[in-house]
Design a protein around this motif. Structure first.
Motif, PDB file in Angstrom:
ATOM      1  N   PRO A   8     -16.761  41.729  32.353  1.00  0.00           N
ATOM      2  CA  PRO A   8     -17.955  42.394  32.753  1.00  0.00           C
ATOM      3  C   PRO A   8     -19.053  41.658  32.944  1.00  0.00           C
ATOM      4  N   CYS A  29     -20.849  55.597  34.162  1.00  0.00           N
ATOM      5  CA  CYS A  29     -20.418  56.309  35.707  1.00  0.00           C
ATOM      6  C   CYS A  29     -19.353  55.713  36.481  1.00  0.00           C
ATOM      7  N   THR A  30     -19.063  54.168  35.974  1.00  0.00           N
ATOM      8  CA  THR A  30     -18.121  53.523  36.880  1.00  0.00           C
ATOM      9  C   THR A  30     -17.316  52.385  35.738  1.00  0.00           C
ATOM     10  N   ILE A  31     -16.549  53.266  34.937  1.00  0.00           N
ATOM     11  CA  ILE A  31     -15.880  52.483  33.574  1.00  0.00           C
ATOM     12  C   ILE A  31     -15.020  51.357  34.136  1.00  0.00           C
ATOM     13  N   GLY A  34     -13.491  49.287  31.645  1.00  0.00           N
ATOM     14  CA  GLY A  34     -14.061  49.491  30.297  1.00  0.00           C
ATOM     15  C   GLY A  34     -14.695  48.388  29.523  1.00  0.00           C
ATOM     16  N   GLY A  35     -15.137  47.321  30.118  1.00  0.00           N
ATOM     17  CA  GLY A  35     -15.700  46.167  29.686  1.00  0.00           C
ATOM     18  C   GLY A  35     -16.906  46.511  28.948  1.00  0.00           C
ATOM     19  N   HIS A  36     -17.846  46.983  29.665  1.00  0.00           N
ATOM     20  CA  HIS A  36     -19.063  47.500  29.093  1.00  0.00           C
ATOM     21  C   HIS A  36     -18.832  48.374  27.740  1.00  0.00           C
ATOM     22  N   LEU A  52     -16.311  57.570  33.781  1.00  0.00           N
ATOM     23  CA  LEU A  52     -15.995  58.133  34.892  1.00  0.00           C
ATOM     24  C   LEU A  52     -15.379  56.981  35.748  1.00  0.00           C
ATOM     25  N   ASP A  55     -11.052  55.719  40.693  1.00  0.00           N
ATOM     26  CA  ASP A  55      -9.978  54.805  40.930  1.00  0.00           C
ATOM     27  C   ASP A  55      -8.878  55.237  39.515  1.00  0.00           C
ATOM     28  N   VAL A  78     -13.645  60.979  38.573  1.00  0.00           N
ATOM     29  CA  VAL A  78     -14.836  61.767  39.331  1.00  0.00           C
ATOM     30  C   VAL A  78     -15.721  60.915  39.895  1.00  0.00           C
ATOM     31  N   PHE A  80     -19.013  59.655  40.575  1.00  0.00           N
ATOM     32  CA  PHE A  80     -20.390  59.600  39.686  1.00  0.00           C
ATOM     33  C   PHE A  80     -21.657  60.619  40.367  1.00  0.00           C
ATOM     34  N   ARG A  81     -21.420  60.453  41.806  1.00  0.00           N
ATOM     35  CA  ARG A  81     -22.375  61.100  42.466  1.00  0.00           C
ATOM     36  C   ARG A  81     -22.341  62.548  42.757  1.00  0.00           C
ATOM     37  N   GLY A 103     -19.915  49.030  42.890  1.00  0.00           N
ATOM     38  CA  GLY A 103     -18.832  48.090  43.706  1.00  0.00           C
ATOM     39  C   GLY A 103     -17.450  48.289  43.110  1.00  0.00           C
ATOM     40  N   ILE A 104     -16.648  47.037  43.116  1.00  0.00           N
ATOM     41  CA  ILE A 104     -15.310  47.103  42.524  1.00  0.00           C
ATOM     42  C   ILE A 104     -15.222  46.110  41.639  1.00  0.00           C
ATOM     43  N   SER A 105     -13.966  46.055  40.641  1.00  0.00           N
ATOM     44  CA  SER A 105     -13.728  45.068  39.553  1.00  0.00           C
ATOM     45  C   SER A 105     -12.560  44.025  40.369  1.00  0.00           C
ATOM     46  N   ILE A 128     -11.308  53.120  47.346  1.00  0.00           N
ATOM     47  CA  ILE A 128     -11.382  53.070  45.881  1.00  0.00           C
ATOM     48  C   ILE A 128     -10.708  54.185  45.268  1.00  0.00           C
TER      49      ILE A 128
END
Ligand SMILES: C[S@@+](CC[C@H](N)C(=O)[O-])C[C@H]1O[C@@H](n2cnc3c(N)ncnc32)[C@H](O)[C@@H]1O
Length: 300
Positions: A8, A29-31, A34-36, A52, A55, A78, A80-81, A103-105, A128
């Motif tokens: 992250p 919103c962009t898990i 799940g790092g953060h 959320l 992907d 979901v 997030f928007r 973005g993407i991971s 995604i």
């Protein structure tokens, strides 16, 4: 536990701006992996996470990584928007912080099947949300030349986009544009690529532009932030990490509009006059972080 190789970005800065030591709900919103979220849960036993992601594979990976804290985590597939259209998803009165890490991971980037990386041979996919119909291939095969050139100019900030679009139109007629490697080679020809130290490969920008177009990543980001701020209780911290100047501009402007407010009543207080950037040490260990910009605001 599997090592997914994703680090992250701006973790300490994110947790500090979220004031993530307070008890309550944090919406990620962009898990991703799940790092953060993992850091929030690990350090704060009073924190609960609503995570959320669009992907499915990332959500599965996040569920596995956060399994130890599963009683304090809820995950949803979901966009997030669209989160505010599902009012029951979130106990709004308990929300303390919202994180959007755009973005993407690396988990997605490093999977050749997803087609996000120009360094890995794979299909021209880049979705995604794999339930979606539009892929990068569909865009490359169907967009008129002019529209392709526009996408590369706007989202890739590239020059010579007309030549690039023309070459794509020629190669697709010949059936020579099927994989990420085909596209990379085409880009190298158009830009007469010669590897040089500290020079970004032009395919990086071409792939970024296509990815943004496939997933419509900038669409509705600003209106989402404005609606979200209106919904959150006073004291909620909003943190957004972006990786592209267009994204960052949307976030900056949305925060500015919220700070000047309606009829002189500010909705948020901006906490970062300038975006927060990763330290050279972080960039050294995580090159993906080099373009990250964090902006934060507090609901008044
Ligand atoms: C940079 S990664 C997040 C990494 C995460 N913070 C972590 O520490 O592992 C961004 C994530 O957002 C997801 N994503 C992108 N656009 C989305 C959207 N509109 N709605 C929900 N998730 C989205 C991607 O699938 C990806 O997993």
């Amino acid at each position: 536990m599997k090592d997914y190789g994703h680090r992250p970005v701006l973790v300490e800065e994110t947790l500090a701006y979220l004031q993530a030591s307070r008890a309550g709900v944090y919406i990620d919103c962009t898990i991703g992996l799940g790092g953060h979220a993992l850091e929030i849960l690990r350090r704060n036993p009073g924190a609960r996470i609503i995570g959320l992601d669009l992907d499915e594979l990332s959500l599965q990976a996040a569920a596995e990584r956060l399994a130890r804290y599963k009683d304090r985590v809820k995950l949803f597939q979901v966009d997030f928007r669209e989160m505010l259209d599902f009012q029951d998803l979130v106990p709004w009165g308990e929300v303390r912080g919202v994180l959007v890490d755009l973005g993407i991971s690396s988990f997605q980037l490093d999977n050749p099947e997803r087609g996000f990386s120009f360094n890995l041979e794979g299909p021209l996919d880049m979705r995604i949300d794999t339930r979606q119909k539009t892929t990068a291939e569909k865009i490359l095969m169907t967009y008129p030349e002019g529209r392709l050139a526009e996408v590369f100019k706007k989202y890739g900030e590239l020059h010579h986009t007309r030549q690039l679009a023309r070459k794509i139109a020629t190669q697709r007629k010949l059936g020579l544009l099927k994989t990420t490697t085909d596209l990379k080679k085409l880009v190298e020809e158009v830009y007469r690529w010669v590897p040089q130290k500290n020079r970004l490969h032009p395919a990086a920008r071409v792939f970024q532009a296509l990815r943004i177009e496939v997933n419509q990543e900038l669409k509705g980001l600003d209106t989402f932030l404005e609606r979200l701020a209106g919904q959150c209780p006073s004291g909620t911290r909003l943190v957004v990490i972006s990786f592209h100047s267009l994204e960052d501009r949307l976030v900056k402007k949305a925060f500015q509009r919220l700070a000047s407010g309606q009829e002189g009543q500010p909705v948020v207080r901006i906490l970062t006059r300038k975006p927060v950037r990763p330290t050279p040490e972080e960039i050294e260990v995580n090159s993906r972080s080099h373009s990250a910009k964090l902006r934060a605001a507090e609901r008044v």
